[in-house]
Structure formats: structure tokens, C-alpha cells
Scaffold this active site. Structure first.
Site, PDB file in Angstrom:
ATOM      1  N   LYS A 167       2.112  -3.748   6.791  1.00 46.68           N
ATOM      2  CA  LYS A 167       2.505  -3.824   5.364  1.00 46.68           C
ATOM      3  C   LYS A 167       4.023  -3.676   5.230  1.00 46.68           C
ATOM      4  CE  LYS A 167      -1.420  -4.524   3.462  1.00 46.68           C
ATOM      5  NZ  LYS A 167      -1.725  -5.783   2.807  1.00 46.68           N
ATOM      6  N   SER A 218       0.821  -1.201   0.000  1.00 45.54           N
ATOM      7  CA  SER A 218       0.000   0.000   0.000  1.00 45.54           C
ATOM      8  C   SER A 218       0.856   1.253   0.000  1.00 45.54           C
ATOM      9  CB  SER A 218      -0.848  -0.019   1.273  1.00 45.54           C
ATOM     10  OG  SER A 218      -1.411   1.237   1.499  1.00 45.54           O
ATOM     11  N   TYR A 261      -1.765  -0.716  10.866  1.00 46.40           N
ATOM     12  CA  TYR A 261      -2.046  -1.389   9.595  1.00 46.40           C
ATOM     13  C   TYR A 261      -0.886  -1.178   8.625  1.00 46.40           C
ATOM     14  CZ  TYR A 261      -3.645  -1.628   4.739  1.00 46.40           C
ATOM     15  OH  TYR A 261      -3.711  -1.878   3.391  1.00 46.40           O
TER      16      TYR A 261
HETATM   17  N1  LIG Z   1      -8.718  -1.360  -0.705  1.00 51.16           N
HETATM   18  C1  LIG Z   1      -7.708  -0.508  -0.605  1.00 51.16           C
HETATM   19  O1  LIG Z   1      -7.887   0.710  -0.648  1.00 51.16           O
HETATM   20  C2  LIG Z   1      -6.294  -1.025  -0.457  1.00 51.16           C
HETATM   21  C3  LIG Z   1      -5.215  -0.129  -0.650  1.00 51.16           C
HETATM   22  C4  LIG Z   1      -3.910  -0.612  -0.516  1.00 51.16           C
HETATM   23  C5  LIG Z   1      -3.702  -1.955  -0.193  1.00 51.16           C
HETATM   24  N2  LIG Z   1      -4.751  -2.787  -0.004  1.00 51.16           N
HETATM   25  C6  LIG Z   1      -4.498  -4.195   0.350  1.00 51.16           C
HETATM   26  O2  LIG Z   1      -5.065  -5.026  -0.649  1.00 51.16           O
HETATM   27  C7  LIG Z   1      -5.512  -6.258  -0.089  1.00 51.16           C
HETATM   28  C8  LIG Z   1      -6.950  -6.504  -0.482  1.00 51.16           C
HETATM   29  O3  LIG Z   1      -7.729  -5.406  -0.039  1.00 51.16           O
HETATM   30  P1  LIG Z   1      -9.317  -5.384  -0.277  1.00 51.16           P
HETATM   31  O4  LIG Z   1      -9.700  -3.946  -0.353  1.00 51.16           O
HETATM   32  O5  LIG Z   1      -9.694  -6.304  -1.348  1.00 51.16           O
HETATM   33  O6  LIG Z   1      -9.789  -5.955   1.138  1.00 51.16           O
HETATM   34  P2  LIG Z   1     -10.934  -7.011   1.481  1.00 51.16           P
HETATM   35  O7  LIG Z   1     -11.152  -6.972   2.952  1.00 51.16           O
HETATM   36  O8  LIG Z   1     -12.114  -6.810   0.601  1.00 51.16           O
HETATM   37  O9  LIG Z   1     -10.230  -8.407   1.071  1.00 51.16           O
HETATM   38  C9  LIG Z   1      -9.349  -9.084   1.943  1.00 51.16           C
HETATM   39  C10 LIG Z   1      -9.813 -10.529   2.012  1.00 51.16           C
HETATM   40  O10 LIG Z   1      -8.931 -11.264   2.852  1.00 51.16           O
HETATM   41  C11 LIG Z   1      -9.683 -12.117   3.695  1.00 51.16           C
HETATM   42  N3  LIG Z   1      -8.866 -12.367   4.891  1.00 51.16           N
HETATM   43  C12 LIG Z   1      -8.449 -11.474   5.824  1.00 51.16           C
HETATM   44  N4  LIG Z   1      -7.679 -12.076   6.741  1.00 51.16           N
HETATM   45  C13 LIG Z   1      -7.604 -13.390   6.389  1.00 51.16           C
HETATM   46  C14 LIG Z   1      -6.963 -14.533   6.945  1.00 51.16           C
HETATM   47  N5  LIG Z   1      -6.260 -14.460   8.090  1.00 51.16           N
HETATM   48  N6  LIG Z   1      -7.082 -15.728   6.321  1.00 51.16           N
HETATM   49  C15 LIG Z   1      -7.800 -15.834   5.172  1.00 51.16           C
HETATM   50  N7  LIG Z   1      -8.448 -14.789   4.612  1.00 51.16           N
HETATM   51  C16 LIG Z   1      -8.339 -13.580   5.201  1.00 51.16           C
HETATM   52  C17 LIG Z   1     -10.989 -11.374   3.955  1.00 51.16           C
HETATM   53  O11 LIG Z   1     -12.067 -12.235   4.273  1.00 51.16           O
HETATM   54  C18 LIG Z   1     -11.214 -10.685   2.601  1.00 51.16           C
HETATM   55  O12 LIG Z   1     -12.003 -11.457   1.730  1.00 51.16           O
HETATM   56  C19 LIG Z   1      -5.278  -6.150   1.416  1.00 51.16           C
HETATM   57  O13 LIG Z   1      -4.055  -6.769   1.728  1.00 51.16           O
HETATM   58  C20 LIG Z   1      -5.178  -4.648   1.631  1.00 51.16           C
HETATM   59  O14 LIG Z   1      -4.394  -4.340   2.764  1.00 51.16           O
HETATM   60  C21 LIG Z   1      -6.045  -2.359  -0.134  1.00 51.16           C
HETATM   61  O1  LIG Z   2     -15.931   9.731   4.769  1.00 52.12           O
HETATM   62  C1  LIG Z   2     -14.849  10.167   4.313  1.00 52.12           C
HETATM   63  C2  LIG Z   2     -13.767   9.306   3.996  1.00 52.12           C
HETATM   64  C3  LIG Z   2     -12.597   9.868   3.523  1.00 52.12           C
HETATM   65  N1  LIG Z   2     -12.480  11.213   3.367  1.00 52.12           N
HETATM   66  C4  LIG Z   2     -11.234  11.773   2.797  1.00 52.12           C
HETATM   67  O2  LIG Z   2     -11.053  11.179   1.519  1.00 52.12           O
HETATM   68  C5  LIG Z   2      -9.681  10.955   1.235  1.00 52.12           C
HETATM   69  C6  LIG Z   2      -9.460   9.474   0.941  1.00 52.12           C
HETATM   70  O3  LIG Z   2      -9.733   8.720   2.120  1.00 52.12           O
HETATM   71  P1  LIG Z   2      -9.916   7.118   2.087  1.00 52.12           P
HETATM   72  O4  LIG Z   2     -10.838   6.731   0.995  1.00 52.12           O
HETATM   73  O5  LIG Z   2     -10.279   6.689   3.467  1.00 52.12           O
HETATM   74  O6  LIG Z   2      -8.474   6.602   1.660  1.00 52.12           O
HETATM   75  P2  LIG Z   2      -7.038   6.828   2.333  1.00 52.12           P
HETATM   76  O7  LIG Z   2      -7.149   7.416   3.681  1.00 52.12           O
HETATM   77  O8  LIG Z   2      -6.204   7.563   1.331  1.00 52.12           O
HETATM   78  O9  LIG Z   2      -6.516   5.344   2.527  1.00 52.12           O
HETATM   79  C7  LIG Z   2      -6.676   4.356   1.496  1.00 52.12           C
HETATM   80  O10 LIG Z   2      -5.547   4.344   0.674  1.00 52.12           O
HETATM   81  C8  LIG Z   2      -4.349   3.871   1.282  1.00 52.12           C
HETATM   82  C9  LIG Z   2      -3.279   3.865   0.214  1.00 52.12           C
HETATM   83  O11 LIG Z   2      -2.991   5.156  -0.197  1.00 52.12           O
HETATM   84  C10 LIG Z   2      -4.580   2.457   1.809  1.00 52.12           C
HETATM   85  O12 LIG Z   2      -3.439   1.968   2.426  1.00 52.12           O
HETATM   86  C11 LIG Z   2      -5.718   2.470   2.809  1.00 52.12           C
HETATM   87  O13 LIG Z   2      -5.938   1.142   3.258  1.00 52.12           O
HETATM   88  C12 LIG Z   2      -6.940   2.984   2.135  1.00 52.12           C
HETATM   89  O14 LIG Z   2      -7.984   3.079   3.104  1.00 52.12           O
HETATM   90  C13 LIG Z   2      -8.907  11.449   2.469  1.00 52.12           C
HETATM   91  O15 LIG Z   2      -8.496  12.764   2.208  1.00 52.12           O
HETATM   92  C14 LIG Z   2      -9.975  11.458   3.585  1.00 52.12           C
HETATM   93  O16 LIG Z   2      -9.746  12.437   4.572  1.00 52.12           O
HETATM   94  C15 LIG Z   2     -13.519  12.071   3.674  1.00 52.12           C
HETATM   95  O17 LIG Z   2     -13.418  13.275   3.519  1.00 52.12           O
HETATM   96  N2  LIG Z   2     -14.688  11.506   4.139  1.00 52.12           N
END
Ligand SMILES: NC(=O)c1ccc[n+]([C@@H]2O[C@H](COP(=O)([O-])OP(=O)(O)OC[C@H]3O[C@@H](n4cnc5c(N)ncnc54)[C@H](O)[C@@H]3O)[C@@H](O)[C@H]2O)c1
Ligand SMILES: O=c1ccn([C@@H]2O[C@H](COP(=O)(O)OP(=O)(O)O[C@H]3O[C@H](CO)[C@@H](O)[C@H](O)[C@H]3O)[C@@H](O)[C@H]2O)c(=O)[nH]1
Length: 347
Positions: free
Chosen positions: A162, A133, A158
Site C-alpha cells: 500500500k 489503508s 501487505y
Molecule cells: N477490508 C478492509 O478492512 C480494508 C481496509 C483497508 C484497505 N482495504 C483495501 O480496500 C480494497 C478492497 O478491499 P476489500 O475488503 O473489498 O477486498 P476484497 O478481496 O473483497 O476485494 C478485492 C477485489 O479485488 C479482486 N482482485 C484482487 N487482485 C486482482 C487482480 N490482480 N486483478 C483483478 N482483480 C483483482 C478480488 O477478486 C476482489 O474481488 C483492497 O485494496 C484492500 O487492500 C481494505
Molecule cells: O479473530 C480475531 C480477529 C481479530 N481480533 C482483534 O480484533 C482487532 C481488529 O482486527 P482485524 O479485524 O483483523 O483488523 P486489523 O488487524 O485492525 O486490520 C484491518 O484494518 C487495517 C486498517 O486499519 C487494514 O489494513 C487491514 O487490511 C484490515 O485487516 C485487533 O485488535 C485483533 O487483534 C481478535 O481478537 N480476534
């Protein structure tokens, strides 16, 4: 007698989650055989049924409801299938929750990754693509785009999981011959599949901007809270690099192909290279759904930064990966998913 070699599969941990399921779809569409491991703690099986339909699969995608804490359960999956590579999404991902429950985050994310790496090594599977991330980067007060070699450092448990997981995988790759590991540092994945049948389905009130906003737009939530209007950005609201989830899915397929180049340990940013403020996202989403999105201007959310933007050059040059979907498409696809599935995957 010719010996029949079992076909090799890709193991996707967390493959029923938001990004995992869209990646499984793209893999299936491109002809990969996929096996999913997920404990369903933040997802359900339904996305796999929808992927099977969208990709025209005759057989079901194998799903093992296994927690990565269960090493024997994981071993059983590796006994049943032969894997060429693993894509490791499974993790807990809420920044806010991690501050209140750090041990739960360290245990789930780090122990899970250690078990996975152990079992991979036992079965001689040494290719891994890891979900990292942009949160691993140290905040930049000027909001300059982050390169892969920008300074690291993050302020929440969190993000630290990572960082630790990246380091663990790097140490393993350095210690033993034959490992290929690609860290993909995503910026802000959002949107949904263009069919309107797959998308993000938060189990609780969403923490993230776009799923929250789409639930406001459909009337499930009253109004959006804009967290902070005094940031150092063009309109004072937080600026982020939003990327369509299907672009993120395609980046994984590019990374899988790159593993074959045997480069050992590599890191790539996955983002668009441009950023939008919260107010710009409200305008873009209002245009997509044809209605005003009610919002209030609220204080900053603790831990948020001014601007987080990706420098995508390395991924373009070495993975051949470029974002192809626009902000308009992100909002249109998100809105389609929200209107067709107001209750997510629950029918
Ligand atoms: N969504 C974002 O904005 C974002 C940004 C940067 C990185 N990531 C990373 O990408 C990955 C996927 O994110 P996502 O948004 O799809 O999240 P998500 O929660 O939708 O998917 C994660 C999945 O992992 C499963 N899981 C969690 N812990 C587990 C365990 N111990 N054993 C087996 N399964 C498990 C959950 O049930 C879920 O289905 C994560 O590692 C997250 O940290 C997400
Ligand atoms: O209800 C809300 C939610 C968010 N924000 C703003 O929207 C922007 C984006 O926020 P959000 O969607 O929560 O994303 P991030 O805080 O940028 O974090 C995301 O993006 C990261 C990578 O850049 C990942 O690691 C995180 O898991 C993921 O949640 C930020 O400026 C927040 O302050 C609001 O104003 N209102």
C-alpha cells in the site's frame, strides 16, 4: 451531423469485492455509469446482480473478468468504454498471508497497479481514487489518532504494498501534468448493506474480527478467539476505528467529486474518529443478535497494535465526508446479512 459523444463511465477495479461492490451500488444509485474489472480471485458475480436489483438498473453492469496482470485485457476494456475516472480496489489484502507469500503480494498489488496506471496514461485517463489503508501508519505507542501527516511505516508486506502504491501514484502525479489522485486510507470497514442482500463474503475462515464474530454468532464457528488482553487500552483488548461499509462507499463518491477540483495528489483518512475494543465489539454484536457470543482469551496475534484510531478532520473539511452510521447499525446490518445469507452469495 452532430457527433454523438459516448457517455463517460467510472472504472471500478475489484468492484465485485466487499468494499468495491458496496461502492458500485452507491455509484449506481447516484446515477453513475460503472464498469467493473475483477479477476474474481476473492469474489463472484452475484453482488452485481443484487446491485442491479437494489438500484433498479435496466441494464447489466458490465463486468470484465480480467486480471490486472493482463495489460492487453485491460487495454481492451479501455477501448470499449470511455472513462472519466478509475476507482482502484483490486488487491490482495490479508496481512497474515502477505507475511508468508510476500512475492505474491508484491506481484499482484504492485504489478497490477503499474499496469493500470500505464493503460490509464495510454488512454488519457488521469483521475484515480485509490484504496489505501490505516496500516501504512507507524504504530503509535500512546494510541493517538492518526492524521494524514502522521509518521508512516508498517511491518508487513501487505502494508508495504500500500505504501509503495501510494508513492508510485504520487510520483506519476508529480511527473505529468493533469493527474488527479486521491488516496483513501480506510480504518476498519465492516457491516453490510442495510437491505441484508449485500455484505462481506469471505472465501475462507475470516481473518478479521467482525466477519469471524458473525460466523460464531450464527454457529458456523465454535467461538471467537480474543487475541490479547494485555494491550494498553481501557480493557486490555485491541482498539480499532470501525466504520460502516456504506459510509466507506459514500466516501468514494465524495472523492470522485473532489477529483474535479484538480488538486493533484491528496490523501484522506476514512474512519469515524472513535474506537472500540474487541470486548466492546463482542457486547455490541451480542446486543444486535440477541445472544451471547462465546469467546476465549488467547495470546496476542503477531503484528497487532494497541490502538488504531482515525483523525477524520481533513476528510470532513475537504471532502465534506462524515460517518453517519452508528456502531449499533454496523452490528444490526452485519447480523441481518449473516442471517439472510448464512452461506454468503452462494445460493
Ligand atoms: N477490508 C478492509 O478492512 C480494508 C481496509 C483497508 C484497505 N482495504 C483495501 O480496500 C480494497 C478492497 O478491499 P476489500 O475488503 O473489498 O477486498 P476484497 O478481496 O473483497 O476485494 C478485492 C477485489 O479485488 C479482486 N482482485 C484482487 N487482485 C486482482 C487482480 N490482480 N486483478 C483483478 N482483480 C483483482 C478480488 O477478486 C476482489 O474481488 C483492497 O485494496 C484492500 O487492500 C481494505
Ligand atoms: O479473530 C480475531 C480477529 C481479530 N481480533 C482483534 O480484533 C482487532 C481488529 O482486527 P482485524 O479485524 O483483523 O483488523 P486489523 O488487524 O485492525 O486490520 C484491518 O484494518 C487495517 C486498517 O486499519 C487494514 O489494513 C487491514 O487490511 C484490515 O485487516 C485487533 O485488535 C485483533 O487483534 C481478535 O481478537 N480476534
Amino acid at each position: 451531423m452532430p457527433v454523438s459523444i459516448p457517455p463517460s463511465h467510472i472504472l471500478v477495479t475489484g468492484g465485485t469485492g466487499f468494499i468495491g461492490s458496496h461502492t458500485v451500488l452507491e455509484l449506481a444509485r447516484q446515477g453513475y455509469n460503472v464498469v467493473v474489472v475483477d479477476n474474481l480471485s476473492n469474489s463472484c458475480e452475484e453482488p452485481l446482480r443484487r446491485i442491479e436489483k437494489l438500484a433498479g438498473l435496466k441494464d447489466r453492469i458490465p463486468l470484465f473478468k480480467v486480471d490486472l496482470a493482463d495489460k492487453d485485457g485491460l487495454r481492451e476494456v479501455f477501448r470499449q468504454y470511455s472513462f472519466s475516472s478509475v476507482i482502484h480496489f483490486a488487491a490482495l489484502k490479508s496481512v497474515g498471508e502477505s507475511a508468508g507469500k510476500p512475492l505474491m503480494y508484491y506481484r499482484n498489488n504492485i504489478t497490477g497497479t503499474l499496469n493500470l496506471l500505464d493503460v490509464m496514461a495510454e488512454f488519457g485517463v488521469k483521475n484515480i481514487v485509490f484504496s489505501s489503508s490505516a496500516t501504512v501508519y507507524k504504530a503509535d505507542p500512546e494510541g493517538k489518532p492518526f492524521c494524514e501527516d502522521s509518521e508512516l511505516g508498517c511491518t508487513n508486506p501487505y502494508g508495504r504494498t500500500k505504501l509503495f502504491m501510494e508513492s508510485i501514484i504520487q510520483d506519476v502525479a508529480n511527473a505529468e501534468q493533469g493527474w488527479n489522485a486521491i488516496m483513501l486510507r480506510y480504518f476498519n470497514p465492516t457491516g453490510a448493506h442495510e437491505s441484508g442482500t449485500m455484505g462481506e463474503d469471505p472465501m475462507q475462515i475470516p481473518n478479521n474480527l467482525m466477519p469471524y464474530m458473525s460466523q460464531v454468532a450464527i454457529g458456523k464457528l465454535e467461538k471467537l478467539h480474543v487475541f490479547g488482553t494485555d494491550y494498553n487500552t481501557r480493557d486490555g483488548t485491541g482498539l480499532r476505528d470501525y466504520i460502516h461499509v456504506m459510509d466507506v462507499a459514500e466516501a468514494h463518491v465524495a472523492a470522485l467529486k473532489r477529483l474535479r477540483a484538480n488538486q493533484g495528489y491528496e490523501v484522506f483518512n476514512i474512519g469515524s474518529g472513535s474506537g472500540q475494543t474487541v470486548l466492546e465489539m463482542i457486547n455490541a454484536m451480542s446486543a444486535a443478535c440477541g445472544k451471547k457470543i462465546p469467546y476465549s482469551e488467547d495470546p496476542r496475534r503477531s503484528g497487532d497494535n494497541d490502538a488504531v484510531i482515525c483523525n477524520p478532520t481533513k476528510a470532513a473539511e475537504m471532502l465534506g465526508f462524515r460517518v453517519t452510521r452508528s456502531l449499533e447499525q454496523i452490528c444490526a446490518d452485519l447480523w441481518r446479512w449473516q442471517t439472510v445469507n448464512p452461506n454468503g452469495y452462494e445460493q
